[in-house]
Design an enzyme around this catalytic site. Sequence first.
Site, PDB file in Angstrom:
ATOM      1  N   LYS A   9       0.863  -1.186   0.000  1.00  0.00           N
ATOM      2  CA  LYS A   9       0.000   0.000   0.000  1.00  0.00           C
ATOM      3  C   LYS A   9       0.897   1.232   0.000  1.00  0.00           C
ATOM      4  O   LYS A   9       1.684   1.440   0.927  1.00  0.00           O
ATOM      5  CB  LYS A   9      -0.921   0.016   1.226  1.00  0.00           C
ATOM      6  CG  LYS A   9      -1.915   1.178   1.210  1.00  0.00           C
ATOM      7  CD  LYS A   9      -2.851   1.111   2.416  1.00  0.00           C
ATOM      8  CE  LYS A   9      -4.077   1.984   2.258  1.00  0.00           C
ATOM      9  NZ  LYS A   9      -3.811   3.408   2.162  1.00  0.00           N
ATOM     10  N   ARG A  50      -3.608   8.988  -5.344  1.00  0.00           N
ATOM     11  CA  ARG A  50      -4.249   8.091  -6.300  1.00  0.00           C
ATOM     12  C   ARG A  50      -4.303   8.756  -7.660  1.00  0.00           C
ATOM     13  O   ARG A  50      -4.595   9.956  -7.756  1.00  0.00           O
ATOM     14  CB  ARG A  50      -5.674   7.793  -5.812  1.00  0.00           C
ATOM     15  CG  ARG A  50      -6.448   6.770  -6.636  1.00  0.00           C
ATOM     16  CD  ARG A  50      -6.014   5.383  -6.286  1.00  0.00           C
ATOM     17  NE  ARG A  50      -6.822   4.372  -6.940  1.00  0.00           N
ATOM     18  CZ  ARG A  50      -7.853   3.752  -6.367  1.00  0.00           C
ATOM     19  NH1 ARG A  50      -8.222   4.059  -5.149  1.00  0.00           N
ATOM     20  NH2 ARG A  50      -8.500   2.809  -7.020  1.00  0.00           N
ATOM     21  N   ARG A  62      -8.171  11.499  -7.382  1.00  0.00           N
ATOM     22  CA  ARG A  62      -9.310  10.822  -6.767  1.00  0.00           C
ATOM     23  C   ARG A  62     -10.573  11.670  -6.775  1.00  0.00           C
ATOM     24  O   ARG A  62     -11.677  11.170  -6.794  1.00  0.00           O
ATOM     25  CB  ARG A  62      -8.879  10.507  -5.337  1.00  0.00           C
ATOM     26  CG  ARG A  62      -9.920   9.902  -4.512  1.00  0.00           C
ATOM     27  CD  ARG A  62      -9.224   9.205  -3.393  1.00  0.00           C
ATOM     28  NE  ARG A  62     -10.171   8.870  -2.374  1.00  0.00           N
ATOM     29  CZ  ARG A  62      -9.848   8.246  -1.278  1.00  0.00           C
ATOM     30  NH1 ARG A  62      -8.597   7.905  -1.054  1.00  0.00           N
ATOM     31  NH2 ARG A  62     -10.757   7.947  -0.394  1.00  0.00           N
ATOM     32  N   ARG A 111     -16.599   1.193  -1.691  1.00  0.00           N
ATOM     33  CA  ARG A 111     -15.701   0.674  -0.674  1.00  0.00           C
ATOM     34  C   ARG A 111     -16.312  -0.643  -0.219  1.00  0.00           C
ATOM     35  O   ARG A 111     -17.184  -0.663   0.643  1.00  0.00           O
ATOM     36  CB  ARG A 111     -15.637   1.675   0.488  1.00  0.00           C
ATOM     37  CG  ARG A 111     -14.451   1.503   1.406  1.00  0.00           C
ATOM     38  CD  ARG A 111     -14.570   2.424   2.609  1.00  0.00           C
ATOM     39  NE  ARG A 111     -14.242   3.823   2.330  1.00  0.00           N
ATOM     40  CZ  ARG A 111     -13.009   4.292   2.223  1.00  0.00           C
ATOM     41  NH1 ARG A 111     -11.970   3.498   2.377  1.00  0.00           N
ATOM     42  NH2 ARG A 111     -12.792   5.558   1.980  1.00  0.00           N
TER      43      ARG A 111
HETATM   44  N1  LIG Z   1      -1.735  -1.496  -4.147  1.00  0.00           N
HETATM   45  C1  LIG Z   1      -2.761  -0.682  -3.962  1.00  0.00           C
HETATM   46  N2  LIG Z   1      -4.010  -1.048  -4.364  1.00  0.00           N
HETATM   47  C2  LIG Z   1      -5.063  -0.235  -4.175  1.00  0.00           C
HETATM   48  N3  LIG Z   1      -4.980   0.980  -3.568  1.00  0.00           N
HETATM   49  C3  LIG Z   1      -3.770   1.391  -3.143  1.00  0.00           C
HETATM   50  C4  LIG Z   1      -2.621   0.579  -3.324  1.00  0.00           C
HETATM   51  N4  LIG Z   1      -1.579   1.253  -2.790  1.00  0.00           N
HETATM   52  C5  LIG Z   1      -2.043   2.402  -2.330  1.00  0.00           C
HETATM   53  N5  LIG Z   1      -3.369   2.507  -2.502  1.00  0.00           N
HETATM   54  C6  LIG Z   1      -4.169   3.667  -2.057  1.00  0.00           C
HETATM   55  O1  LIG Z   1      -4.877   3.289  -0.896  1.00  0.00           O
HETATM   56  C7  LIG Z   1      -6.207   3.781  -0.961  1.00  0.00           C
HETATM   57  C8  LIG Z   1      -7.123   2.788  -0.346  1.00  0.00           C
HETATM   58  O2  LIG Z   1      -7.302   3.093   0.953  1.00  0.00           O
HETATM   59  P1  LIG Z   1      -8.651   3.831   1.331  1.00  0.00           P
HETATM   60  O3  LIG Z   1      -9.729   3.331   0.482  1.00  0.00           O
HETATM   61  O4  LIG Z   1      -8.890   3.700   2.745  1.00  0.00           O
HETATM   62  O5  LIG Z   1      -8.329   5.325   0.979  1.00  0.00           O
HETATM   63  P2  LIG Z   1      -7.984   6.425   2.030  1.00  0.00           P
HETATM   64  O6  LIG Z   1      -9.200   6.779   2.798  1.00  0.00           O
HETATM   65  O7  LIG Z   1      -7.241   7.494   1.318  1.00  0.00           O
HETATM   66  O8  LIG Z   1      -7.047   5.603   2.931  1.00  0.00           O
HETATM   67  P3  LIG Z   1      -6.076   6.146   3.938  1.00  0.00           P
HETATM   68  O9  LIG Z   1      -6.769   7.258   4.664  1.00  0.00           O
HETATM   69  O10 LIG Z   1      -5.878   4.906   4.712  1.00  0.00           O
HETATM   70  O11 LIG Z   1      -4.879   6.592   3.142  1.00  0.00           O
HETATM   71  C9  LIG Z   1      -6.500   3.855  -2.425  1.00  0.00           C
HETATM   72  O12 LIG Z   1      -7.430   4.890  -2.686  1.00  0.00           O
HETATM   73  C10 LIG Z   1      -5.167   4.155  -3.058  1.00  0.00           C
HETATM   74  O13 LIG Z   1      -5.033   5.562  -3.189  1.00  0.00           O
END
Ligand SMILES: Nc1ncnc2c1ncn2[C@@H]1O[C@H](COP(=O)(O)OP(=O)(O)OP(=O)(O)O)[C@@H](O)[C@H]1O
EC number: 6.5.1.1
Length: 569
Positions: free
Chosen positions: A247, A252, A267, A412
Amino acid sequence: MGNFGKIAEVYSDIEKMNSHKEIVETLASFLKKLEPEDAGISAYFALGNIGPKFEDIDLGIGERLGIRAISSAYDVSKEDVSERFSELGDLGDVASKLNERQRSSMSIRDVFGQLIKIRDSTGDRSQIKKVSILSKLLEGSTPEEAKYIMRIVLGQLRLGFGEQFLIEAMALAFTDDRNNAGKIEDTYNICSDIGELAQSLAEQGITSLDSFSIKVGRPVRMMLAKRVDTIEKLNKIFPGEMAAEEKYDGERVQVHIDGDNIRAFSRRLEDISKQFPDVIEALRDGVRSEEIVIDGEIVAYKDSKIRPFQELMQRRRKHDVEKYIDNIPVAVFFFDVIYLEGRSLLQSSYPERRKQLEKNLKVTDKIKLSRRVVSPKITVIQDFFDECIKKGLEGIIIKSTSEDSVYQPGKRGWLWVKWKKEYAEGIRETFDLVVVGIYYGKGKRKTSFGALLCAVLNKEKGQYETFTKVGTGFTDDDLDELNTLLEEHLIDKVPANVVINKSMEPDRYVDPSVIIEVLGSQITRSPGHTAGKSDGKKGFALRFPRFLRTRYDKGPAEATTVREISDMG
Ligand SMILES: Nc1ncnc2c1ncn2[C@@H]1O[C@H](COP(=O)(O)OP(=O)(O)OP(=O)(O)O)[C@@H](O)[C@H]1O
């Protein structure tokens, strides 16, 4: 009266409403009576735009040119207009007060056409052309029409509702059933163009949804991951093999490639190509296909090492981009492909998409594939996780490899699950909250806010409900940055999609648009907050909140939801 006059009437009514149901019904009954093309334009207008959000349309008119246009339309000196502007604080109100016209016959298409002309006036003397078109529009309109034209032009319409209300109104207007809003939203997650969607629904009703698919150049809402609180749960969620990917903590990005035409979207579906010309350049020779849409994460990357998120954030700028390209080099780790050579891969399984991604991506120093392991065993996943944490990553994303592991735009769900260092250490998740109010500061913070009233999203009700008041964790730089950011969004009336309890009344309201990440220590129930409040149940509240950072990459639709909180609580 032309049908633009009707829009102005409806907006004016909506501004006086507080009930979700009433707003949706009012909008729906108006949309229903329109020709499809007008319905499409009205959908853009309702969100204060003249096109889809991802096009980042700039009419090029700010307050200064707005004052010039009003002055010339109503034959009043610029000084007089400015004076009234300082009194009323809204150029829409100023135009409306100075206008004396009783009737107009402007149509929605007329106004739209002129606004497009303003957008397209470029080059020499473009400011003069823009002011002249706007002034003619104002001259031919009634007071009410002038008010809303001015607000749309300045990007300050703010009717107090967002996409969700509009989608419900579209369901009601064009399918006679509000329950179709979910289906319409699913399609909107793929096409991201509210006007095109409204027009097509007005033409053919609910069956028109089948005709939408991915189009290269038009961003698709991104798929997200759910969280788990113990790693052991993974076996239950993914009974067979699972794929664990690194991760990356960056930004994104969804890249659309059509031959030489390459665009990158954030995003929030904003076009960020101009901020990352180095990425666009690297992609010119980075794929083996003519037409492809790929999904990944941009990170700051130096000497073959991933750098912290804060470094990447310095690249989030519109000016001096070139200077920062060398100082903060980046790389993109791609992990998905959703469109390839004329075919949508949304319905393909994750293993199939991964195969296509590997086949079509040329890995270089700037273009990478996400690293991963595939196994049915938790021990293997755990080892991979430990290795990632040692490397300084924030965790892993575990993905389903089953037949039905499709790509779910904007969802999600349980097909992707995140497992982070903080969860493993038992530390609570952080919250992405929408700022809905400010309290003025005392003492040192006199010129700035003292605390922020923050809300979470109640998705089911389409509204923002307050969850906590954040007053600590801000550095002086954070305060400066947030004051500037919030300044643009201060409003005098609580929007219809924000629910605030009397006891929490802030000094100023804030239009829901700025997201901050907040750390808290405990979720309790409190009479002061409205998050998840229902008959006989107090709202959720976050105790000891602390500001961490501003989430420029998120919009209000991506805020933490009431459901997520109630799952944690
Ligand atoms: N290998 C991966 N596959 C999918 N998503 C990934 C990956 N590596 C990083 N990400 C990121 O992680 C995010 C997924 O976590 P989440 O859906 O919780 O978003 P978030 O709320 O921004 O998360 P956080 O606050 O934990 O950073 C994705 O939107 C993407 O931007």
